[in-house]
Design a protein around this motif. Structure first.
Motif, PDB file in Angstrom:
ATOM      1  N   LEU A  52      11.439  12.891   4.018  1.00 55.69           N
ATOM      2  CA  LEU A  52      10.980  12.839   5.409  1.00 55.69           C
ATOM      3  C   LEU A  52      10.497  11.432   5.754  1.00 55.69           C
ATOM      4  CD1 LEU A  52       8.726  16.036   5.591  1.00 55.69           C
ATOM      5  CD2 LEU A  52      11.081  15.799   6.304  1.00 55.69           C
ATOM      6  N   GLY A  57       8.246   8.475   6.407  1.00 56.87           N
ATOM      7  CA  GLY A  57       6.911   8.095   5.944  1.00 56.87           C
ATOM      8  C   GLY A  57       6.440   8.790   4.686  1.00 56.87           C
ATOM      9  N   GLY A  96       7.045   8.049   1.712  1.00 55.77           N
ATOM     10  CA  GLY A  96       6.738   7.091   0.635  1.00 55.77           C
ATOM     11  C   GLY A  96       7.973   6.664  -0.150  1.00 55.77           C
ATOM     12  N   LYS A  97       9.155   6.824   0.436  1.00 54.65           N
ATOM     13  CA  LYS A  97      10.401   6.494  -0.288  1.00 54.65           C
ATOM     14  C   LYS A  97      10.454   5.024  -0.711  1.00 54.65           C
ATOM     15  CE  LYS A  97      12.768   7.932   3.194  1.00 54.65           C
ATOM     16  NZ  LYS A  97      11.583   8.447   3.888  1.00 54.65           N
ATOM     17  N   THR A  98      10.250   4.131   0.270  1.00 54.63           N
ATOM     18  CA  THR A  98      10.393   2.702  -0.040  1.00 54.63           C
ATOM     19  C   THR A  98       9.362   2.277  -1.081  1.00 54.63           C
ATOM     20  OG1 THR A  98      11.132   2.405   2.224  1.00 54.63           O
ATOM     21  CG2 THR A  98      10.527   0.417   1.040  1.00 54.63           C
ATOM     22  N   THR A  99       8.140   2.729  -0.902  1.00 55.37           N
ATOM     23  CA  THR A  99       7.073   2.397  -1.859  1.00 55.37           C
ATOM     24  C   THR A  99       7.448   2.929  -3.248  1.00 55.37           C
ATOM     25  OG1 THR A  99       5.561   2.755  -0.023  1.00 55.37           O
ATOM     26  CG2 THR A  99       4.579   2.581  -2.204  1.00 55.37           C
ATOM     27  N   LYS A 120       8.229   1.253  -7.043  1.00 56.48           N
ATOM     28  CA  LYS A 120       7.442   1.638  -8.224  1.00 56.48           C
ATOM     29  C   LYS A 120       8.371   2.133  -9.334  1.00 56.48           C
ATOM     30  CE  LYS A 120       3.467   3.421  -5.582  1.00 56.48           C
ATOM     31  NZ  LYS A 120       2.815   4.691  -5.219  1.00 56.48           N
ATOM     32  N   ASP A 149      18.352   1.905   4.628  1.00 52.37           N
ATOM     33  CA  ASP A 149      17.579   2.425   5.768  1.00 52.37           C
ATOM     34  C   ASP A 149      17.809   1.483   6.952  1.00 52.37           C
ATOM     35  OD1 ASP A 149      15.782   3.233   7.650  1.00 52.37           O
ATOM     36  OD2 ASP A 149      14.028   3.244   6.327  1.00 52.37           O
ATOM     37  N   ARG A 193      14.799   2.501  10.579  1.00 53.29           N
ATOM     38  CA  ARG A 193      13.457   2.002  10.886  1.00 53.29           C
ATOM     39  C   ARG A 193      13.437   0.470  10.887  1.00 53.29           C
ATOM     40  NH1 ARG A 193       8.958   0.803   7.587  1.00 53.29           N
ATOM     41  NH2 ARG A 193       9.886   1.770   5.770  1.00 53.29           N
ATOM     42  N   THR A 232       4.248  12.219  -3.561  1.00 51.44           N
ATOM     43  CA  THR A 232       3.423  11.022  -3.352  1.00 51.44           C
ATOM     44  C   THR A 232       2.064  11.389  -2.738  1.00 51.44           C
ATOM     45  OG1 THR A 232       4.340  10.710  -1.163  1.00 51.44           O
ATOM     46  CG2 THR A 232       5.428   9.550  -2.956  1.00 51.44           C
ATOM     47  N   LYS A 233       1.216  10.406  -2.642  1.00 49.92           N
ATOM     48  CA  LYS A 233      -0.101  10.499  -1.992  1.00 49.92           C
ATOM     49  C   LYS A 233      -0.981  11.592  -2.607  1.00 49.92           C
ATOM     50  CE  LYS A 233       2.298   8.803   2.070  1.00 49.92           C
ATOM     51  NZ  LYS A 233       2.454   8.677   3.477  1.00 49.92           N
ATOM     52  N   ASP A 289      -3.152  10.856  -4.529  1.00 50.99           N
ATOM     53  CA  ASP A 289      -4.428  10.182  -4.772  1.00 50.99           C
ATOM     54  C   ASP A 289      -5.502  10.613  -3.794  1.00 50.99           C
ATOM     55  OD1 ASP A 289      -2.418   8.926  -3.227  1.00 50.99           O
ATOM     56  OD2 ASP A 289      -3.613   7.114  -3.039  1.00 50.99           O
ATOM     57  N   TRP A 312       3.024   9.234 -12.745  1.00 48.10           N
ATOM     58  CA  TRP A 312       1.992   8.832 -11.800  1.00 48.10           C
ATOM     59  C   TRP A 312       1.084   7.763 -12.401  1.00 48.10           C
ATOM     60  CZ3 TRP A 312       1.401   8.244  -7.093  1.00 48.10           C
ATOM     61  CH2 TRP A 312       0.148   8.074  -6.539  1.00 48.10           C
ATOM     62  N   VAL A 321       1.875  -3.141  -0.565  1.00 49.16           N
ATOM     63  CA  VAL A 321       2.418  -1.801  -0.818  1.00 49.16           C
ATOM     64  C   VAL A 321       1.566  -0.732  -0.134  1.00 49.16           C
ATOM     65  CG1 VAL A 321       2.927  -0.124  -2.609  1.00 49.16           C
ATOM     66  CG2 VAL A 321       3.559  -2.488  -2.923  1.00 49.16           C
TER      67      VAL A 321
HETATM   68  N1  LIG Z   1      -2.280   6.693  -0.542  1.00 53.24           N
HETATM   69  C1  LIG Z   1      -0.978   6.597  -0.747  1.00 53.24           C
HETATM   70  N2  LIG Z   1      -0.213   5.992   0.186  1.00 53.24           N
HETATM   71  C2  LIG Z   1       1.115   5.897  -0.054  1.00 53.24           C
HETATM   72  C3  LIG Z   1       1.717   6.413  -1.228  1.00 53.24           C
HETATM   73  N3  LIG Z   1       3.065   6.187  -1.161  1.00 53.24           N
HETATM   74  C4  LIG Z   1       3.269   5.554   0.019  1.00 53.24           C
HETATM   75  N4  LIG Z   1       2.110   5.377   0.687  1.00 53.24           N
HETATM   76  C5  LIG Z   1       1.925   4.761   2.025  1.00 53.24           C
HETATM   77  O1  LIG Z   1       2.590   5.597   2.969  1.00 53.24           O
HETATM   78  C6  LIG Z   1       3.143   4.813   4.017  1.00 53.24           C
HETATM   79  C7  LIG Z   1       4.638   5.110   4.137  1.00 53.24           C
HETATM   80  O2  LIG Z   1       5.270   4.668   2.949  1.00 53.24           O
HETATM   81  P1  LIG Z   1       6.782   4.168   2.921  1.00 53.24           P
HETATM   82  O3  LIG Z   1       7.109   3.845   1.503  1.00 53.24           O
HETATM   83  O4  LIG Z   1       7.022   3.122   3.927  1.00 53.24           O
HETATM   84  O5  LIG Z   1       7.506   5.503   3.380  1.00 53.24           O
HETATM   85  P2  LIG Z   1       9.051   5.761   3.680  1.00 53.24           P
HETATM   86  O6  LIG Z   1       9.346   7.145   3.254  1.00 53.24           O
HETATM   87  O7  LIG Z   1       9.912   4.693   3.062  1.00 53.24           O
HETATM   88  O8  LIG Z   1       9.075   5.621   5.263  1.00 53.24           O
HETATM   89  P3  LIG Z   1      10.354   5.739   6.247  1.00 53.24           P
HETATM   90  O9  LIG Z   1      11.384   4.785   5.736  1.00 53.24           O
HETATM   91  O10 LIG Z   1       9.805   5.363   7.588  1.00 53.24           O
HETATM   92  O11 LIG Z   1      10.804   7.146   6.216  1.00 53.24           O
HETATM   93  C8  LIG Z   1       2.859   3.360   3.660  1.00 53.24           C
HETATM   94  O12 LIG Z   1       1.724   2.954   4.357  1.00 53.24           O
HETATM   95  C9  LIG Z   1       2.589   3.406   2.156  1.00 53.24           C
HETATM   96  O13 LIG Z   1       1.755   2.355   1.758  1.00 53.24           O
HETATM   97  C10 LIG Z   1       0.874   7.072  -2.210  1.00 53.24           C
HETATM   98  O14 LIG Z   1       1.312   7.578  -3.226  1.00 53.24           O
HETATM   99  N5  LIG Z   1      -0.466   7.122  -1.901  1.00 53.24           N
END
Ligand SMILES: Nc1nc2c(ncn2[C@@H]2O[C@H](COP(=O)(O)OP(=O)(O)OP(=O)(O)O)[C@@H](O)[C@H]2O)c(=O)[nH]1
Length: 294
Positions: free
Chosen positions: A109, A111, A113-116, A120, A138, A141, A248-249, A251, A279, A293
């Motif tokens: 979905l 946001g 956390g895919k890119t992050t 990792k 991508d 966005r 993800t998240k 934490d 993790w 990040v």
């Molecule tokens: N606290 C926390 N924040 C996270 C984690 N993984 C990602 N984030 C945050 O979540 C937000 C979205 O992360 P992205 O990696 O950009 O998500 P994405 O899925 O690639 O987003 P889209 O390409 O828009 O779909 C960013 O602000 C990250 O820093 C996690 O495990 N913990």
């Protein structure tokens, strides 16, 4: 209750049971009630928790255990096995092999956390001796490529993407081909975020998958969606061959248990059983990649 707290509550319940002078039905029930409460507070499905409780009671029949049996150990083992069973899809996930090119595609979905997580994941494998590379497919966005580029540069991982090209399939194929030629053994394709109701975006994801033929598709899920993860995970699984899940998240969210159990219920072969290890290793990267990040 975040996962660390859940772990703490379960350990305390087991410790209290172990400290009891006599292990009887009352002590067992107190221990199970404590664990049940902790799991429900972490949003784990009621049905799964009830099943776990029933199974443990079937396995640990105190009346039938002859004197001399180590009741504490038998109860602990039964609880441990049932908790693992909750998250075990029963199938191992694909494991990349060094020096043999593998393509891993990340989906999920918006946001989530895919890119992050891609970075990792790449960094984690780089530290273990792989030669990873990142492809930004991508094109949806604005800023996605810059984000991946920034993360990849900090982690010293080669990357591929385009500011001009709007076809994610083309970028994904070009990136994969280029890194195969460069002998990268772990080519990670990051894709746009999408929701199950977005039919066109789901079709696009299917096309990226068909064109790059990934060895593994990882579904990245934000733990804060809790049990709603089930429907989304099912929808992604029906469109592409999801072979692993990364949550993800964890934490900072109380719904981690719900998300974990919901995804486990889709029976995707997954990283769930190794999630804690992954993790812990990924946390290390967060420290190193600084505020770009997070
Ligand atoms: N606290 C926390 N924040 C996270 C984690 N993984 C990602 N984030 C945050 O979540 C937000 C979205 O992360 P992205 O990696 O950009 O998500 P994405 O899925 O690639 O987003 P889209 O390409 O828009 O779909 C960013 O602000 C990250 O820093 C996690 O495990 N913990």
């Amino acid at each position: 209750m975040v996962l660390a707290e859940l772990g703490g509550s379960i350990s305390r319940a087991l410790q209290q049971m172990s400290n009891a002078t006599i292990i009887d039905e009352k002590v067992l029930n107190e221990c199970l009630n404590e664990i049940t409460r902790a799991l429900l507070q972490s949003d784990v499905q009621f049905k799964l928790v009830r099943e776990m409780q029933t199974n443990i009671k079937k396995i640990v029949n105190l009346d039938d255990l002859a004197a001399g049996h180590n009741k504490r150990k038998i109860i602990q083992q039964a609880i441990f096995n049932e908790l693992c069973k909750m998250l075990d899809p029963g199938k191992p996930s694909f494991t990349p092999k060094k020096a043999k090119p593998s393509v891993v595609m990340f989906v999920g979905l918006q946001g989530s956390g895919k890119t992050t997580t891609c970075t990792k994941y790449a960094y984690y494998h780089q530290k273990k001796g792989w030669k990873p590379a990142l492809v930004c497919a991508d094109t949806f966005r604005a800023g996605a490529f810059d984000q991946l580029k920034q993360n990849a540069t900090k982690a010293k991982i080669p990357f591929y993407g385009s500011y001009m090209e709007s076809d994610p399939v083309k970028i994904a194929v070009e990136g994969v081909e280029r890194f195969k030629k460069e002998n990268c053994d772990l080519i990670i394709v990051d894709t746009s975020g999408r929701h199950k109701q977005e039919v066109a975006l789901f079709e696009e994801m299917r096309q990226v998958s068909e064109a790059t033929n990934p060895d593994l598709v990882i579904f990245v899920m934000d733990s804060s969606i809790g049990q709603a993860a089930f429907d989304q995970a099912q929808a992604f699984k029906q469109s592409v061959a999801v072979g692993a899940v990364i949550v993800t998240k964890m934490d900072g969210h109380a719904k981690g248990g719900g998300a974990l159990s919901a995804v486990a219920a889709t029976k995707s072969p997954s990283y769930l059983s190794g999630l804690v290890n992954i993790w812990m290793n990924l946390k290390f990267l967060m420290l190193n990649l600084s505020s770009a990040v997070f």
